[in-house]
Design a protein around this motif. Sequence first.
Motif, PDB file in Angstrom:
ATOM      1  N   ILE A 101     112.169  47.594  26.040  1.00 36.81           N
ATOM      2  CA  ILE A 101     113.129  48.085  26.694  1.00 36.81           C
ATOM      3  C   ILE A 101     113.754  47.126  27.597  1.00 36.81           C
ATOM      4  CG2 ILE A 101     113.594  50.056  28.286  1.00 36.81           C
ATOM      5  CD1 ILE A 101     112.170  51.018  25.929  1.00 36.81           C
ATOM      6  N   TRP A 102     115.148  46.879  27.148  1.00 38.55           N
ATOM      7  CA  TRP A 102     115.941  45.781  27.759  1.00 38.55           C
ATOM      8  C   TRP A 102     116.888  46.497  28.908  1.00 38.55           C
ATOM      9  CZ3 TRP A 102     115.188  40.684  26.174  1.00 38.55           C
ATOM     10  CH2 TRP A 102     116.028  39.654  27.033  1.00 38.55           C
ATOM     11  N   GLY A 103     116.538  46.511  30.028  1.00 37.42           N
ATOM     12  CA  GLY A 103     117.243  47.312  31.098  1.00 37.42           C
ATOM     13  C   GLY A 103     116.471  48.463  31.472  1.00 37.42           C
ATOM     14  N   ALA A 104     115.563  48.440  32.725  1.00 34.79           N
ATOM     15  CA  ALA A 104     114.591  49.496  32.865  1.00 34.79           C
ATOM     16  C   ALA A 104     115.096  50.297  34.007  1.00 34.79           C
ATOM     17  CB  ALA A 104     113.340  48.640  33.417  1.00 34.79           C
ATOM     18  N   GLY A 105     116.407  50.615  34.155  1.00 36.64           N
ATOM     19  CA  GLY A 105     116.855  51.351  35.158  1.00 36.64           C
ATOM     20  C   GLY A 105     116.802  52.827  34.618  1.00 36.64           C
ATOM     21  N   ALA A 106     117.910  53.614  35.105  1.00 36.20           N
ATOM     22  CA  ALA A 106     117.991  55.024  34.686  1.00 36.20           C
ATOM     23  C   ALA A 106     117.627  55.451  33.366  1.00 36.20           C
ATOM     24  CB  ALA A 106     119.285  55.395  35.406  1.00 36.20           C
ATOM     25  N   ILE A 107     118.346  54.977  32.602  1.00 34.95           N
ATOM     26  CA  ILE A 107     118.196  55.368  31.228  1.00 34.95           C
ATOM     27  C   ILE A 107     116.893  54.572  30.398  1.00 34.95           C
ATOM     28  CG2 ILE A 107     119.076  55.525  28.815  1.00 34.95           C
ATOM     29  CD1 ILE A 107     120.301  57.133  30.998  1.00 34.95           C
ATOM     30  N   GLY A 108     116.806  53.537  30.516  1.00 37.02           N
ATOM     31  CA  GLY A 108     115.755  52.701  30.027  1.00 37.02           C
ATOM     32  C   GLY A 108     114.662  53.159  30.420  1.00 37.02           C
ATOM     33  N   GLY A 109     114.367  52.999  31.892  1.00 33.32           N
ATOM     34  CA  GLY A 109     113.325  53.264  32.556  1.00 33.32           C
ATOM     35  C   GLY A 109     112.665  54.569  32.280  1.00 33.32           C
ATOM     36  N   THR A 110     113.629  55.621  32.106  1.00 33.25           N
ATOM     37  CA  THR A 110     113.101  56.775  31.884  1.00 33.25           C
ATOM     38  C   THR A 110     112.511  56.963  30.509  1.00 33.25           C
ATOM     39  OG1 THR A 110     114.723  57.893  33.217  1.00 33.25           O
ATOM     40  CG2 THR A 110     113.833  59.433  31.873  1.00 33.25           C
ATOM     41  N   ILE A 111     113.464  56.855  29.377  1.00 32.01           N
ATOM     42  CA  ILE A 111     112.821  56.677  27.994  1.00 32.01           C
ATOM     43  C   ILE A 111     111.434  55.881  28.138  1.00 32.01           C
ATOM     44  CG2 ILE A 111     113.346  55.938  25.804  1.00 32.01           C
ATOM     45  CD1 ILE A 111     116.388  56.502  26.367  1.00 32.01           C
ATOM     46  N   GLY A 112     111.576  54.821  28.544  1.00 33.36           N
ATOM     47  CA  GLY A 112     110.489  53.847  28.244  1.00 33.36           C
ATOM     48  C   GLY A 112     109.152  54.505  29.093  1.00 33.36           C
ATOM     49  N   ALA A 113     109.231  54.961  30.068  1.00 28.30           N
ATOM     50  CA  ALA A 113     108.047  55.539  30.745  1.00 28.30           C
ATOM     51  C   ALA A 113     107.544  56.824  30.002  1.00 28.30           C
ATOM     52  CB  ALA A 113     108.484  56.348  31.993  1.00 28.30           C
ATOM     53  N   TYR A 114     108.522  57.599  29.354  1.00 28.19           N
ATOM     54  CA  TYR A 114     107.788  58.686  28.533  1.00 28.19           C
ATOM     55  C   TYR A 114     107.205  58.029  27.253  1.00 28.19           C
ATOM     56  CZ  TYR A 114     109.610  62.861  31.046  1.00 28.19           C
ATOM     57  OH  TYR A 114     109.690  63.635  31.878  1.00 28.19           O
ATOM     58  N   LEU A 115     107.628  57.109  26.717  1.00 32.60           N
ATOM     59  CA  LEU A 115     107.033  56.479  25.406  1.00 32.60           C
ATOM     60  C   LEU A 115     105.944  55.980  25.736  1.00 32.60           C
ATOM     61  CD1 LEU A 115     110.222  54.811  23.743  1.00 32.60           C
ATOM     62  CD2 LEU A 115     109.073  57.047  23.131  1.00 32.60           C
ATOM     63  N   GLN A 116     105.661  55.295  26.943  1.00 30.11           N
ATOM     64  CA  GLN A 116     104.485  54.700  27.441  1.00 30.11           C
ATOM     65  C   GLN A 116     103.519  55.705  27.408  1.00 30.11           C
ATOM     66  OE1 GLN A 116     103.924  51.555  27.623  1.00 30.11           O
ATOM     67  NE2 GLN A 116     102.053  51.316  28.934  1.00 30.11           N
ATOM     68  N   ARG A 117     103.874  56.831  28.300  1.00 30.36           N
ATOM     69  CA  ARG A 117     102.821  57.910  28.642  1.00 30.36           C
ATOM     70  C   ARG A 117     102.324  58.476  27.449  1.00 30.36           C
ATOM     71  NH1 ARG A 117     104.215  63.397  31.904  1.00 30.36           N
ATOM     72  NH2 ARG A 117     105.526  63.691  30.173  1.00 30.36           N
ATOM     73  N   ALA A 118     103.206  58.578  26.415  1.00 27.04           N
ATOM     74  CA  ALA A 118     102.664  59.235  25.237  1.00 27.04           C
ATOM     75  C   ALA A 118     101.898  58.345  24.335  1.00 27.04           C
ATOM     76  CB  ALA A 118     104.089  59.822  24.382  1.00 27.04           C
ATOM     77  N   GLY A 119     101.735  57.050  24.705  1.00 26.91           N
ATOM     78  CA  GLY A 119     100.851  56.158  23.901  1.00 26.91           C
ATOM     79  C   GLY A 119     101.735  55.379  23.117  1.00 26.91           C
ATOM     80  N   ARG A 120     102.961  55.344  23.298  1.00 29.08           N
ATOM     81  CA  ARG A 120     103.690  54.047  22.354  1.00 29.08           C
ATOM     82  C   ARG A 120     103.994  53.130  23.449  1.00 29.08           C
ATOM     83  NH1 ARG A 120     105.101  51.007  19.864  1.00 29.08           N
ATOM     84  NH2 ARG A 120     106.485  50.783  17.942  1.00 29.08           N
ATOM     85  N   PRO A 121     103.284  51.941  23.362  1.00 29.66           N
ATOM     86  CA  PRO A 121     103.434  50.726  24.112  1.00 29.66           C
ATOM     87  C   PRO A 121     104.925  50.313  24.263  1.00 29.66           C
ATOM     88  CG  PRO A 121     101.463  50.478  23.015  1.00 29.66           C
ATOM     89  CD  PRO A 121     102.327  51.693  22.216  1.00 29.66           C
ATOM     90  N   VAL A 122     105.195  49.826  25.534  1.00 27.28           N
ATOM     91  CA  VAL A 122     106.619  49.425  25.876  1.00 27.28           C
ATOM     92  C   VAL A 122     106.346  48.300  26.796  1.00 27.28           C
ATOM     93  CG1 VAL A 122     107.702  51.718  25.781  1.00 27.28           C
ATOM     94  CG2 VAL A 122     107.083  50.727  27.882  1.00 27.28           C
ATOM     95  N   HIS A 123     107.450  47.348  26.445  1.00 22.96           N
ATOM     96  CA  HIS A 123     107.779  46.233  27.479  1.00 22.96           C
ATOM     97  C   HIS A 123     108.889  46.270  28.236  1.00 22.96           C
ATOM     98  CE1 HIS A 123     106.731  41.888  28.664  1.00 22.96           C
ATOM     99  NE2 HIS A 123     107.880  42.132  29.121  1.00 22.96           N
ATOM    100  N   PHE A 124     108.840  46.416  29.422  1.00 27.75           N
ATOM    101  CA  PHE A 124     110.240  46.513  30.208  1.00 27.75           C
ATOM    102  C   PHE A 124     110.899  45.028  30.522  1.00 27.75           C
ATOM    103  CE2 PHE A 124     108.162  50.462  31.550  1.00 27.75           C
ATOM    104  CZ  PHE A 124     109.134  51.487  31.047  1.00 27.75           C
ATOM    105  N   VAL A 125     112.128  44.955  30.445  1.00 26.60           N
ATOM    106  CA  VAL A 125     112.645  43.824  30.730  1.00 26.60           C
ATOM    107  C   VAL A 125     113.630  44.218  31.661  1.00 26.60           C
ATOM    108  CG1 VAL A 125     113.999  41.910  30.166  1.00 26.60           C
ATOM    109  CG2 VAL A 125     112.136  42.464  28.714  1.00 26.60           C
ATOM    110  N   ASP A 126     113.852  43.575  33.075  1.00 22.29           N
ATOM    111  CA  ASP A 126     114.888  44.060  33.908  1.00 22.29           C
ATOM    112  C   ASP A 126     115.346  42.594  34.542  1.00 22.29           C
ATOM    113  OD1 ASP A 126     116.279  46.807  34.733  1.00 22.29           O
ATOM    114  OD2 ASP A 126     116.514  45.343  36.332  1.00 22.29           O
TER     115      ASP A 126
END
Length: 354
Positions: A8-33
Motif C-alpha cells: 500500500i504505497w500511500g497510507a493516508g485516507a484512501i490507502g490507509g482505509t483500504i489497507g486496514a480493512y484488508l489487514q483486518r480480514a487476514g490479507r497482509p499488507v505493507h504500508f509505505v508513506d
Amino acid sequence: MSPRPILIWGAGAIGGTIGAYLQRAGRPVHFVDRAADHVAAIVARGLEVTGPIAEFRVPAPASVPGDVGGVFDTAFLCVKAHDTAAAIAALAPHLADDGYVVSAQNGLNELVIAEHVGERRTIGAFVNFGADYMSPGVVHYGGRGAVVVGELDGKVTPRLQELHRQLLLFDDRAILTSNIWGYLWSKLAYGALLFATALTDASIADCLASPKHRSLLIALGREVVRVAVASNVTLESFNGFDPAAFRPEASVAAGASILDALVAFNRKSAKTHSGIWRDLAVRKRRTEVDAQLGPIAQAATRQGLSAPLTLRLIELVHDVEEGRRPQDWPTLDALAGAGAEPVKEPGDVRGSAA
C-alpha cells in the motif's frame, strides 16, 4: 507458501482505509508513506480507523519509501495525483515482473503509471468513498462510496477477478467493470464540481444545493461531459451521479435532479467537505487541481473544443492555494465570468446565464 503482502504505497485516507480493512480480514499488507511520523505511529501502535462505519486498530508493518525492501505482486498506489510520477518511479523496483499496480487515486493516473511499468502491469481503479487522514496513525472512514476495478483494455482477466475478490473484503459492493475509463471520466466530471465547492467554506451538500449556483455547476458538468463524449468515452453512473444528465441534449431539470441526488448522497456522509477543501483549509497545501483538471483541458484542445470553466477553475484554485483569494462564496461567483456558453434547454435560444 503464503502470498506476499499487498504493498500500500500511500497510507493516508484512501490507502490507509483500504489497507486496514484488508489487514483486518487476514490479507497482509505493507504500508509505505513518506510521512515519517505517520509510519512511526503505525509501527508503534498500528493503524487506527475511526468514523461511523467501523472503529478498529490493526497492527501492520510500515516504512518510508527509502526503507522498502523486497518484491510485491500487488501494489496499490494511493498518493496524490501530482505525486504519481515520483511515487511510481520509487515503487517500480519493488514490483514483480508479473505483478501489477492498482491506481486507487483521483484522475487519469493509470496513464502515468503505465508509462513507467507498462500497461500489462497496470490496473485501473475508481474510488468514491469518503475518508480523511486525521493524525499520525489515524484515518477517518466517513462514508461508503463506489469502489470499482477494471483492466485498461476492458478485458475480464483472472487477476482482475482475484483483485475484485480481495476488494470485497473492504466493501461488499465493490464492482468489477469492463469500462474503467468510463468511471474515471465520470469522476472527473464530479471532481470538477468538488473543486468548485472547495472554492467556498461551505459543505459539499450546501454548495451543490445553492440555488444561485445551480446554473453554473450544471454548465461546469456539461463542459467536462462534452469533452469526454468527444473523446469517445462511454460514461458510467455512480452514487447518484449520472453523467447523461450533463450531455448537451439533456434538460436543465435533469442536471438539477442529479445535483439534488448528490446533495442527498453527501448529506449522509460524516465527511462533509472534500479532500480538496481539506488540503486548502486544514492542511494548507497544494491540491491535485493541475493533475485532475489539466487533462480535461488538454483533451478539449485535442478535440478542438474549449473548456473555459475548467481553465478558470484551475486559476481560482491556485488563487486560493497562494492566498490571493479566500474560500468564500464570492470566489465561486468569480467562476461565472469564465465565458462559458449559457445553460439552456435543448432548442431554447435564450438560455440562462451561467
